[in-house]
Structure formats: structure tokens, C-alpha cells
Scaffold this motif. Structure first.
Motif, PDB file in Angstrom:
ATOM      1  N   ILE A 345       2.728 -28.542  12.816  1.00 25.08           N
ATOM      2  CA  ILE A 345       4.067 -27.952  12.699  1.00 25.08           C
ATOM      3  C   ILE A 345       4.101 -26.573  13.325  1.00 25.08           C
ATOM      4  N   GLU A 346       3.062 -25.788  13.104  1.00 25.01           N
ATOM      5  CA  GLU A 346       3.016 -24.450  13.692  1.00 25.01           C
ATOM      6  C   GLU A 346       3.062 -24.512  15.206  1.00 25.01           C
ATOM      7  N   ASN A 347       2.294 -25.426  15.782  1.00 25.32           N
ATOM      8  CA  ASN A 347       2.194 -25.486  17.249  1.00 25.32           C
ATOM      9  C   ASN A 347       3.391 -26.185  17.879  1.00 25.32           C
ATOM     10  N   SER A 348       3.841 -27.296  17.274  1.00 26.60           N
ATOM     11  CA  SER A 348       4.882 -28.108  17.915  1.00 26.60           C
ATOM     12  C   SER A 348       6.287 -27.556  17.715  1.00 26.60           C
ATOM     13  N   ILE A 349       6.532 -26.856  16.623  1.00 23.09           N
ATOM     14  CA  ILE A 349       7.899 -26.395  16.336  1.00 23.09           C
ATOM     15  C   ILE A 349       7.969 -24.892  16.086  1.00 23.09           C
ATOM     16  N   LEU A 350       7.200 -24.386  15.129  1.00 23.12           N
ATOM     17  CA  LEU A 350       7.375 -23.003  14.689  1.00 23.12           C
ATOM     18  C   LEU A 350       7.132 -22.004  15.814  1.00 23.12           C
ATOM     19  N   LYS A 351       6.000 -22.127  16.490  1.00 22.86           N
ATOM     20  CA  LYS A 351       5.702 -21.199  17.586  1.00 22.86           C
ATOM     21  C   LYS A 351       6.451 -21.594  18.847  1.00 22.86           C
ATOM     22  N   ASN A 352       6.548 -22.881  19.085  1.00 20.21           N
ATOM     23  CA  ASN A 352       7.198 -23.384  20.296  1.00 20.21           C
ATOM     24  C   ASN A 352       8.663 -22.976  20.365  1.00 20.21           C
ATOM     25  N   LYS A 353       9.332 -22.941  19.212  1.00 22.31           N
ATOM     26  CA  LYS A 353      10.754 -22.600  19.156  1.00 22.31           C
ATOM     27  C   LYS A 353      10.977 -21.121  18.826  1.00 22.31           C
ATOM     28  N   GLY A 354       9.895 -20.360  18.744  1.00 21.20           N
ATOM     29  CA  GLY A 354      10.021 -18.929  18.486  1.00 21.20           C
ATOM     30  C   GLY A 354      10.446 -18.590  17.067  1.00 21.20           C
ATOM     31  N   ILE A 355      10.203 -19.514  16.141  1.00 19.38           N
ATOM     32  CA  ILE A 355      10.581 -19.262  14.741  1.00 19.38           C
ATOM     33  C   ILE A 355       9.601 -18.289  14.100  1.00 19.38           C
ATOM     34  N   VAL A 356       8.310 -18.427  14.426  1.00 19.88           N
ATOM     35  CA  VAL A 356       7.304 -17.452  13.998  1.00 19.88           C
ATOM     36  C   VAL A 356       6.476 -17.062  15.218  1.00 19.88           C
ATOM     37  N   LYS A 357       5.866 -15.880  15.160  1.00 17.11           N
ATOM     38  CA  LYS A 357       5.014 -15.435  16.266  1.00 17.11           C
ATOM     39  C   LYS A 357       3.560 -15.838  16.063  1.00 17.11           C
ATOM     40  N   ASN A 358       3.081 -15.687  14.814  1.00 17.41           N
ATOM     41  CA  ASN A 358       1.659 -15.894  14.569  1.00 17.41           C
ATOM     42  C   ASN A 358       1.390 -17.114  13.692  1.00 17.41           C
ATOM     43  N   GLU A 362       4.869 -15.853   8.057  1.00 17.29           N
ATOM     44  CA  GLU A 362       6.045 -15.090   8.472  1.00 17.29           C
ATOM     45  C   GLU A 362       7.353 -15.745   8.035  1.00 17.29           C
ATOM     46  N   LEU A 363       7.252 -16.950   7.487  1.00 20.60           N
ATOM     47  CA  LEU A 363       8.466 -17.667   7.117  1.00 20.60           C
ATOM     48  C   LEU A 363       9.183 -16.999   5.950  1.00 20.60           C
ATOM     49  N   ASN A 364      10.502 -16.942   6.050  1.00 20.21           N
ATOM     50  CA  ASN A 364      11.365 -16.471   4.983  1.00 20.21           C
ATOM     51  C   ASN A 364      12.615 -17.342   4.982  1.00 20.21           C
ATOM     52  N   VAL A 365      13.627 -16.936   4.233  1.00 26.11           N
ATOM     53  CA  VAL A 365      14.832 -17.759   4.132  1.00 26.11           C
ATOM     54  C   VAL A 365      15.491 -17.940   5.492  1.00 26.11           C
ATOM     55  N   VAL A 366      15.612 -16.849   6.246  1.00 24.41           N
ATOM     56  CA  VAL A 366      16.347 -16.895   7.519  1.00 24.41           C
ATOM     57  C   VAL A 366      15.665 -17.809   8.518  1.00 24.41           C
ATOM     58  N   ASN A 367      14.329 -17.635   8.739  1.00 26.83           N
ATOM     59  CA  ASN A 367      13.719 -18.490   9.757  1.00 26.83           C
ATOM     60  C   ASN A 367      13.414 -19.901   9.247  1.00 26.83           C
ATOM     61  N   THR A 368      13.407 -20.098   7.930  1.00 32.37           N
ATOM     62  CA  THR A 368      13.321 -21.469   7.415  1.00 32.37           C
ATOM     63  C   THR A 368      14.611 -22.224   7.738  1.00 32.37           C
ATOM     64  N   ILE A 369      15.745 -21.514   7.635  1.00 32.83           N
ATOM     65  CA  ILE A 369      17.023 -22.131   8.028  1.00 32.83           C
ATOM     66  C   ILE A 369      17.009 -22.450   9.520  1.00 32.83           C
ATOM     67  N   LYS A 370      16.397 -21.574  10.323  1.00 32.87           N
ATOM     68  CA  LYS A 370      16.276 -21.856  11.760  1.00 32.87           C
ATOM     69  C   LYS A 370      15.436 -23.102  12.005  1.00 32.87           C
ATOM     70  N   LEU A 371      14.366 -23.266  11.225  1.00 32.81           N
ATOM     71  CA  LEU A 371      13.544 -24.472  11.343  1.00 32.81           C
ATOM     72  C   LEU A 371      14.370 -25.711  11.029  1.00 32.81           C
ATOM     73  N   LEU A 372      15.168 -25.654   9.977  1.00 30.88           N
ATOM     74  CA  LEU A 372      16.016 -26.794   9.610  1.00 30.88           C
ATOM     75  C   LEU A 372      17.079 -27.048  10.673  1.00 30.88           C
ATOM     76  N   GLU A 373      17.526 -25.982  11.336  1.00 32.39           N
ATOM     77  CA  GLU A 373      18.491 -26.157  12.432  1.00 32.39           C
ATOM     78  C   GLU A 373      17.859 -26.920  13.578  1.00 32.39           C
ATOM     79  N   VAL A 374      16.598 -26.604  13.897  1.00 34.40           N
ATOM     80  CA  VAL A 374      15.875 -27.328  14.951  1.00 34.40           C
ATOM     81  C   VAL A 374      15.732 -28.796  14.575  1.00 34.40           C
ATOM     82  N   ILE A 375      15.392 -29.050  13.319  1.00 35.81           N
ATOM     83  CA  ILE A 375      15.204 -30.431  12.867  1.00 35.81           C
ATOM     84  C   ILE A 375      16.515 -31.201  12.906  1.00 35.81           C
ATOM     85  N   ALA A 376      17.618 -30.565  12.496  1.00 32.86           N
ATOM     86  CA  ALA A 376      18.908 -31.256  12.384  1.00 32.86           C
ATOM     87  C   ALA A 376      19.613 -31.414  13.721  1.00 32.86           C
ATOM     88  N   THR A 377      19.237 -30.584  14.730  1.00 29.48           N
ATOM     89  CA  THR A 377      19.865 -30.668  16.052  1.00 29.48           C
ATOM     90  C   THR A 377      19.144 -31.728  16.884  1.00 29.48           C
TER      91      THR A 377
END
Length: 845
Positions: A345-358, A362-377
Motif C-alpha cells: 500500500i505504501e509503494n503502490s498508492i500512498l507514496k505513488n499518489k503523494g499522500i505520504v512522503k516517507n 504521516e497519515l492523519n484525517v486529511v490524507n486518509t480522506i485523500k487515500l479514500l478519494e484515490v480508492i473511490a475514483t
């Protein structure tokens, strides 16, 4: 009782209940009631879910709500003749203006009878729609309305019209035409949170005095449109006028029917009053009184205590978004238990989509919502990767692994009640508590149980000093027979008694009961010159009277006195309080004015005990209206309906620091989150902390004394952004209303000022009010600062510097801090002038 014992007891009871029913020894309604009561007793102490934090619903609430929805689906299956393919239902609501109906009461017996009428209406509606024609179950009820689960199918509106016709018949018959019902049917939903929308709609109908019964249907835009109406005629007034030449006017109680000019009310209202008095006669010992005079204190004052919870933002699910079923940290911890999934997940989505850097930390409410946006789009693109990431949000065994990702997302969207984009709906479903039927039921049953506990505690408090009436048995009398109502009389001209009269009610031909607070009386014996007080004074005065002269209360000019000879006097205890209104989130009680501080202490301490996890989210409004015991009850009730009402500011969130100790709630990862902006949404929530600003719903407190009917005009909160009593001001300060938590400040301030004499307390009040009024004009920049320094000097002078320094630093700082808010002056006003419980000792030191 242990769990095994409880199960065995329930098993035994259910076997007996089923045997009675199967052997035709009880009917279906009694059978149902017995099953519900037995399961309630067994399931209430048990949790419906053991996992924290989902363990906030009892097994009974969960079971009853599940059964209610299943029952509605069965009704749909029967009506549609097919098994339902969706889990949607509707809500059928019935509204009547119960608040106005209650406020029209002229006497306490009127109000109590009207509460019984409303209870009987709800009982009949439940019988009809839960048992006789079982479309569903009650999911919410109050003084103004009742809501049922309702089957969703093609002919729902036709069925709703039939239900409306029956509801109108029941309500009109039970209320003798006093109540005018309106009905509404919601859109298809998967959550009962729609009842909050229906309650808001019904609020708009309260301004309409009388209208035809209308069925409103909620459209796709969530607006309620009138679809069917039924003309309702006024009660037949002509038949109530047997003598065309007599003098008649409108009944002042119901304001619908006519009455004879000499009568106090119309025949229907008098019959209601008579019936309620007769109930009191049959069950009066050690119970609440129904006589305002008995609820008065020694100063002849009563106080109407009103409390109301702001639960609508809970019923619509808004505040549930601030509570978590799992936190971001919970989800991260679960991910770390599966290193392979985490890395993918870190390599395929989180870092790839710029949701987290490292990494995932680093996940919080805001970037968790961004992750769900990637999944739902475009979920079909790289579906396996997105599906793997999506399923990590679920507990083991709960992920919908057999579904396509698009189907899973669509299913969740249909389940959520919030309005917004897909990612917000997904986040709400996965992390926040949901407005499930069981959880919403728990909200209003919890506030209802709180109100019952408050009522019981008030009884215990005011019964610590027993209130006692006298039962007078007559030896002979010259009273007329067959008087209407159990008549009330004034016993007058009693030598040596001060005051020289008291009220009695005729229980039967030979028994009378006093219905006046006897603690105010004094009696001086003519032979011994001994002074007796209270109950003993009245008893002795009656014993020493050869005959008791009495005058019917309706005989205003006292032109027809009667005499009764008393041969026996017995004491009888009662509770000097009258519960006028009780619903799941509203409560009104008349109490002796002197007991107000104890009542306020009960309310605040119980609130702290019951609702500490939802400070700032579940507002409680409390008001106190004091008046003389002869003050018109309907004016008092009408004035109470205006208190903490008719201003949008009472329903707003306010940016403020936490006003409670946040150590407990702030450390709770599931309940300790509060909005940092005006609105409750996940990205605006943060853990509560001391000294930081949050948007809170604090609840309110207000009080007043009504010396005359014109004083009700003072209850107005202006047109400003915040509510303010323009008519209650001290110079430039307009302190009322207060926040609910400031009640405890007033109680604390009373205890501190109690170290002074009454003269010193009065001196502080006069000095501060005098300066506030004389310094109001002209305005100057340092006016508040100068006044605060002046007030501090006045207080220190009253205590003397030595005694002031002996007070704890915390209390000295507290007193200085409440000067500017006006709370110091208003605390003295509340005690000394509103409830007349003087602050301070008898003598100056």
C-alpha cells in the motif's frame, strides 16, 4: 444478577408467557407487552456489542431496533406479496401541537390531565400501528409527535393516507377536538436519522393555530409537499348552548368551546379537571400534590423549573461524526501487523499518489480522506491494489471480499446519512459512529432516563423535610349536596391564626383536606399566649374552633358562608412538587422557590455524572421562573416556553475554550474530538485541549421573577448575533442568559458570599448596581477596568482585608473573575430577589 441467572430467569418467564398465550389465557397485546418487558429487564444491563468503542448500545436497544426494522420489512413483504430486495424503509410521523395544548392549562389539574390525554393518544396510536395493523414500531416520541417505521413500496403513500385518517380519528376523539394533527411520510432511507428533518418540518407547523389534517410527503430534494388533506370541523358548539337567552363566552382553557359566563370553563374542560382531582383523591398519600398552594414555600412563592436537551443534532447523526468506531492510529496499528500489505500500500498508492512522503506514520484525517478519494475514483483501474488497500480498513472477517470494489463503495454510500463526496461518506462509514436505529434510540432513552432520575432525586431532596397536610373529618355540616367537582373552600375568620384563612378541598361528604402549605401559619392561644407555628398551629386553631366557617372558592364576595364541625384531624404526608411535563428530552416541574438551589445542584451534578463524555456536544438548557402562588399558571407556562427560545443563537456552535477538566475526555481517543471550525466534519476535528479554541454547544441558563403578567414581556433575547436580555441590564451589562456550566459558578459564589452578613451582601449589590447605572454614560475606554477595580475594593471591604486573605487563592481569583460577566450581581439577584433565599448570616460581625 449473573449472566447465566439472567438467561435462566428470562427463559422461565418466556415459557410462562407463551403458555398463557397458546392456551388462550391472554390476548396478543398482553402477550407482546409481557415479552417486551421480560426481554427489556434481561437485555438492558447487557451490551449489544462488546468491542470498545461500539459498546455504547444496550442489547435491548439493539434487539428492539432490529426487530422494528424486520417487522416493517415483513409488513412490506405482505403488502407487496414479495420478499424485499433492499433494506430501505420509510418513517411515518404524526404531529400535534402538544406544547401549546399544555400551556393553555389554567390549573395544575388541567396540565396534568392534558399530559394524560397526550399519553393516551400515543398509547392508542401505538396499539393501532404496532398491533392492530402492524406496519412497524415506534422509534421516537415526545409531547408533540410520534414516529413509526413504515414499509417502503409502490403504494406507501396510499397506505400513509389510510394511516392518517385513523390517526386523525384517534387524536380528535381523545382530545375532544382540541388537537389538530398533521402527518408526514419520509423518503426511503436506511437510517432513521430522517426523524430530525421531520421534527424541523413539524416545528414550522407550530405557528399555525388550526388547519386541516394534511399528509406531507418528502420529495427527492428532502422538502415536504402536501399531498392529501382532510377537512376538520370545529367541535359542535351549538349543541352546548341549551338556553339561547343565557350569557355565554369562549372557554378560557381550551379556547374552542363555549361556556356559561358564570362558569370557570366549558363542560369538557371542567370534566377533565374533575377527573384529575378524583384521581388525586384516590391516590394522594406520599405522592406529588396537584395544588399549587401546597407547592409554595413559606414566602408563598413557587418556581417552574424547565429543562430541555438539544438532541436534534444527535438524532440527525451530526454529533456522531465526532465519535470514532476506530481511530486513524487503530487502523495504522492493524496495518503494521501485516507488513506485506503495508509495504504494498505504501509503494503502490500512498507514496505513488503523494499522500505520504516517507511512511504510514504521516497519515492523519486529511490524507486518509485523500487515500479514500484515490480508492473511490475510478475503482476499476488497478482494482486489486485499491481493493487490498480498502479492505485494510475493516476488522478481520468484516470486509466484503466477495463483492466488486464498485459494489462495496456503492453499498456504503447508500448506508451513510451524511451529504458529501464519496470519500467523505466512506470515511464516515469506516471511522465514525453511525446513526443506527439502536444508537439513535439510545440517545433519547438515555436523556429520558436522566430526566426520570432528576425527578426522583428532586423528590428525595424536597422530602427530607416532610410536607404534611391535614385531613379533617366532620361531625356535622350544612353544606349543599351534589356540588360540581370535588369543591374547594376557603376556611376563614379563624381566631388567633395568622394568616386567618387557608384552603381545603372536599374529598367526600365528611372528609376535607387542607391544600395550602401550612408552614407559613402561626397561632397564638388565647389562654396560654403560646405561639405555635406550621402544621401544629393550624391543627390547634381548628381544634379550638367550635365550628369552621368556610366559603366556596367560586363565591368571590363570600356571600354564602357555611359551617362544618370537625371531630377528628389526621396528618398526611405529600411531595410539594408538581410534574407538569415530562418527555424524552423535556421536563417541567413546579417546586417551592426556596428549593431551587438544591434542584440546580441535582441537575448539574447528574449531568456531570451521565454526560461527561459529551460536554460541549449535548447541550442542556435550564430555566427558572419564580412567581407568587396566585400567579396565573397559563401565563407562567407561556412565559417558560419563551425562555431560552426564539433566537437562533441558542442553536449555534460557539468558539470558546473548554469549560471543563479535559483530562478525562481529552485522553479518550474515541470521544475526545471536537470541531475547530463551525461545523462537524472529520477534517475539522481535533483532540480537546485546555487553552485552545473549539466550536462547542454549551447549553444555556436563565431565570426571572414574574410579579405581574406584564413581566412576561421581559423575556426577549434581542436580534443580535448572540442572545441577550435587553430588559435585564445593570448599566451597560446585559448578563443573561448564562451558559449552562455557569450554574455551578453561581452555586459556588453563594457558598463564598455565605461568610458575610446579609447586610454586607446587600451592600455589595447596591454599590455595584449603583456604579453600573451611573457610569453607563458617557462611555470611555477603561470603564470595565475601573469598575472591576471598584468592585474588588467593595468586596474586600465587605469581607475585611484579613478575612479576604483567609479565603483560598482559588476562591479569591474566582470571585474577581466573575465580576466582569455580571454573574456576581445576578447571583445575589437570584437568591435574594427571585427565590428569596437570602445570602449571608443574620447579624453583622
Amino acid at each position: 444478577m449473573c449472566m447465566d441467572c439472567s438467561i435462566k430467569k428470562l427463559d422461565k418467564e418466556l415459557r410462562e408467557i407463551f403458555d398463557l398465550y397458546l392456551n388462550q389465557k391472554t390476548d396478543i397485546e398482553c402477550f407482546r407487552d409481557s415479552v417486551l418487558e421480560s426481554t427489556r429487564q434481561a437485555f438492558i444491563p447487557t451490551l449489544g456489542e462488546t468491542r470498545i468503542p461500539a459498546n455504547d448500545v444496550t442489547l435491548f436497544d439493539h434487539s428492539f431496533s432490529t426487530a422494528s426494522l424486520y417487522k416493517t420489512q415483513l409488513a412490506r413483504a405482505v403488502l407487496k406479496n414479495e420478499i424485499p430486495s433492499t433494506e430501505k424503509w420509510r418513517v411515518f410521523g404524526i404531529f400535534w401541537n402538544g406544547a401549546r395544548f399544555m400551556s393553555q392549562a389554567r390549573k395544575a389539574a388541567d396540565a396534568l390531565n392534558r399530559q394524560e390525554i397526550i399519553n393516551e393518544i400515543k398509547k392508542e396510536l401505538k396499539h393501532h400501528f404496532e398491533i392492530k395493523y402492524p406496519i412497524g414500531n415506534t422509534i421516537f416520541e415526545d409531547t408533540d409527535s410520534i414516529f413509526f417505521t413504515f414499509p417502503a413500496f409502490g403504494k406507501s403513500e396510499d397506505l400513509a393516507k389510510e394511516c392518517m385518517l385513523k390517526a386523525v380519528d384517534i387524536i380528535r376523539a381523545e382530545s375532544n377536538g382540541d388537537l389538530w394533527p398533521v402527518c408526514a411520510l419520509s423518503q426511503e432511507r436506511r437510517s432513521p436519522a430522517v426523524i430530525a428533518e421531520m421534527m424541523e418540518f413539524f416545528e414550522t407547523r407550530k405557528g399555525i393555530d388550526k388547519e386541516s389534517a394534511i399528509l406531507y410527503i418528502q420529495n427527492e430534494k428532502n422538502k415536504f409537499e402536501p399531498k392529501n388533506s382532510l377537512d376538520i370541523n370545529n367541535p359542535l358548539l351549538e349543541s352546548e348552548i341549551p338556553d339561547r337567552n343565557g350569557q355565554y363566552d369562549i372557554c378560557p382553557v381550551c379556547r374552542i368551546r363555549v361556556k356559561k359566563e358564570k362558569d370557570d370553563a366549558c363542560g369538557v374542560c371542567l370534566e377533565r379537571r374533575r377527573g384529575r382531582i378524583e384521581k388525586w383523591v384516590d391516590n394522594r398519600n406520599n405522592t406529588e400534590t396537584i395544588w399549587v398552594n401546597e407547592a409554595a414555600d413559606e414566602n408563598n412563592r413557587v418556581a417552574l423549573i424547565s429543562i430541555e436537551f438539544g438532541i436534534k443534532e444527535w438524532l440527525n447523526g451530526k454529533w456522531l461524526q465526532s465519535q470514532w468506531v476506530q481511530t486513524i492510529q487503530d487502523w495504522i496499528d492493524n496495518l503494521r501487523n501485516s507488513p506485506k500489505k503495508l509495504k504494498n500500500i505504501e509503494n503502490s498508492i500512498l507514496k505513488n499518489k503523494g499522500i505520504v512522503k516517507n511512511d504510514i506514520s504521516e497519515l492523519n484525517v486529511v490524507n486518509t480522506i485523500k487515500l479514500l478519494e484515490v480508492i473511490a475514483t475510478k475503482p476499476n483501474e488497478k482494482e486489486s491494489q485499491k481493493k487490498d488497500a480498502f479492505f485494510t480498513f475493516f476488522n478481520k472477517g468484516e470486509a466484503p471480499e466477495g463483492q466488486k470494489l464498485t459494489d462495496s463503495i456503492e453499498d456504503i454510500e447508500n448506508r451513510t446519512t451524511i451529504i458529501g463526496e464519496k470519500q467523505y461518506k466512506l470515511f464516515n462509514y469506516l471511522f465514525n459512529k453511525h446513526p443506527s436505529p439502536a444508537r439513535l434510540r439510545r440517545v433519547w432513552t438515555e436523556t429520558q432516563d436522566f430526566i426520570t432520575t432528576v425527578q426522583n432525586n428532586i423528590h428525595e431532596q424536597i422530602n427530607q423535610i416532610p410536607a404534611t397536610r391535614l385531613i379533617l373529618k366532620t361531625k356535622s355540616s350544612n353544606l349543599p349536596k351534589n356540588l360540581p367537582l370535588p369543591p374547594t373552600w376557603n376556611a376563614v375568620e379563624i381566631n388567633g391564626l395568622n394568616p386567618a384563612r387557608f384552603q381545603i378541598v372536599q374529598i367526600n361528604d365528611t372528609y376535607f383536606a387542607t391544600i395550602t402549605n401550612l408552614s407559613e401559619f402561626e397561632y397564638r392561644s388565647g389562654t396560654t399566649n403560646e405561639v405555635l407555628r406550621g402544621l401544629e398551629a393550624v391543627k390547634k386553631a381548628v381544634e379550638n374552633s367550635d365550628k369552621l366557617k368556610i366559603v366556596n372558592e367560586e363565591d368571590r364576595k363570600e356571600q354564602k358562608p357555611y359551617h362544618i364541625q370537625i371531630n377528628n384531624i389526621e396528618p398526611e404526608q405529600y411531595t410539594p412538587a408538581i410534574t407538569l411535563l415530562k418527555s424524552p428530552y423535556k421536563f417541567q416541574m413546579l417546586v417551592p422557590a426556596f428549593s431551587v438551589p438544591q434542584v440546580l445542584k441535582i441537575i448539574t451534578s447528574l449531568y456531570d455524572k451521565w454526560f461527561s463524555k459529551v460536554y460541549g456536544k449535548l447541550p442542556l438548557n435550564v430555566s427558572v421562573l419564580a412567581a407568587n402562588k396566585k400567579f396565573p399558571l397559563y401565563v407562567l407556562l407561556g412565559s417558560a416556553s419563551k425562555m431560552l427560545n426564539n433566537h437562533d443563537g441558542f442553536n449555534k456552535l460557539y468558539e470558546m475554550e473548554p469549560y471543563w477538566n479535559v483530562n478525562d475526555s481529552g485522553s479518550d481517543p474515541y470521544y475526545g474530538y471536537y470541531p475547530t471550525d463551525d461545523g462537524v466534519s472529520p477534517e475539522k476535528l481535533a483532540p480537546i485541549k485546555d487553552g485552545e479554541m473549539f466550536y462547542l454547544s454549551p447549553g444555556w441558563f436563565d431565570f426571572d421573577f414574574l410579579g405581574g403578567t406584564a413581566d412576561r414581556g421581559r423575556i426577549f433575547y434581542g436580534n443580535g448575533e448572540k442572545p441577550a436580555r435587553e430588559s435585564i441590564r445593570y448599566g451597560w451589562k446585559k448578563p443573561r442568559p448564562y451558559k449552562f456550566h455557569q450554574i455551578k459558578d453561581m452555586l459556588r459564589l453563594h457558598d463564598i458570599l455565605g461568610g458575610l452578613s446579609r447586610t454586607q451582601v446587600n451592600g455589595i449589590e447596591q454599590a455595584l448596581i449603583s456604579k453600573l447605572e451611573s457610569w453607563e454614560y458617557p462611555e470611555y475606554p477603561d470603564r470595565n477596568k475601573v469598575f472591576n477595580e471598584f468592585a474588588k475594593a467593595v468586596i474586600i471591604d465587605a469581607f475585611t482585608p484579613k478575612k479576604w486573605n483567609e479565603i483560598s487563592p482559588e476562591n479569591r481569583s474566582f470571585v474577581e473573575n466573575v465580576i466582569d460577566s455580571g454573574l456576581l450581581v445576578d447571583t445575589i439577584q437570584l437568591y435574594n430577589h427571585v427565590i428569596k433565599v437570602k445570602i449571608g448570616g443574620e447579624e453583622d460581625e
